[in-house]
Scaffold this motif. Structure first.
Motif: not given
Length: 256
Positions: A121-139
């Motif tokens: 989907s083109s709906r996005l939530i950046l800085n979040q893993k597929q599992s729902g956890e937070a993700q750092d900038g480089s990742s």
């Protein structure tokens, strides 16, 4: 002009820029008809514009440009405009696009669970893993770049923008290039670069050592490097003629 005749055009031994067509693994050097324009802009565009005989470049061809024997650009044919010159010779203006120009046209998509399976989907939530956890900038940047690597023809190299965990950023219908730039708002010192010497260009995102920022800025080259490409004779010139004078005390100036 046949392709054999075109490739037989003499080239200067002292030329600094060299152009190569890569087709089915075979590489052959050629000379643009009326010069070439290579355009780089950080996080913006990477294109090569030039003229060649009609049909010399095909859809899946790759063009490589070397400057003093160092590969500085590699891209594929994306646009062409045919035009006819005098006699039976037909030429076309072509635009060769590098990876970033393709990233600027590819919509970024993430996996979303629809209750049964995951779908793009083109709906996005950046800085979040597929599992729902937070993700750092480089990742997050690596995930974005991996998404487009095959479609845009590059490989992902060093990604060291930062290890900070950023707030969730919800957006939709943006390109891969826009997603990268959106992340790099938080890392203004980061530098996006491509290594074109590899078989596929390698994208790297790095930043200078923070303790050496002053030295880094001071050492950025401030001189303009310009090279006029004159493999072929000039086909025409524009003349501007200026005349000045005075009629009955009134001065005049004409440009024709």
């Amino acid at each position: 002009m046949t392709e054999a005749d075109y490739l037989a055009v003499p080239r200067r031994e002292t030329r600094q820029f060299k152009f190569f067509r890569i087709r089915s693994g075979s590489e052959i050097e050629f000379t643009p008809e009326d010069g070439a324009k290579l355009h780089f802009a950080n996080r913006d565009t990477d294109t090569l514009e030039m003229s060649v005989p009609v049909g010399f470049l095909k859809k899946d061809d790759t063009v490589r440009v070397a400057y003093v024997n160092t590969t500085v650009f590699r891209g594929t044919l994306e646009r062409r405009v045919a035009h006819r010159s005098c006699g039976l010779t037909a030429s076309e203006s072509v635009t060769i696009c590098g990876p970033w120009s393709k990233m600027a046209r590819l919509v970024y998509r993430q996996n979303w669970f629809n209750g049964r399976t995951f779908e793009r989907s083109s709906r996005l939530i950046l800085n979040q893993k597929q599992s729902g956890e937070a993700q750092d900038g480089s990742s997050e940047l690596r995930e974005i770049l991996n998404h487009a690597a095959t479609a845009c023809g590059y490989t992902v190299g060093e990604i060291s923008a930062g290890s900070q965990t950023l707030p969730f950023d919800e957006c939709r219908d943006i390109t891969v290039a826009d997603a990268v730039k959106r992340e790099l708002r938080f890392f203004p010192k980061s530098i996006v670069s491509f290594n074109y010497a590899t078989t596929k260009p390698t994208i790297n995102i790095s930043r200078p050592n923070e303790s050496a920022d002053a030295d880094y800025v001071a050492n950025i080259p401030k001189t303009l490097r310009e090279h006029t490409y004159t493999e072929h004779p000039i086909t025409g010139v524009d003349l501007e003629i200026e005349t000045t004078g005075e009629i009955e005390g009134v001065q005049y100036r004409n440009i024709a």
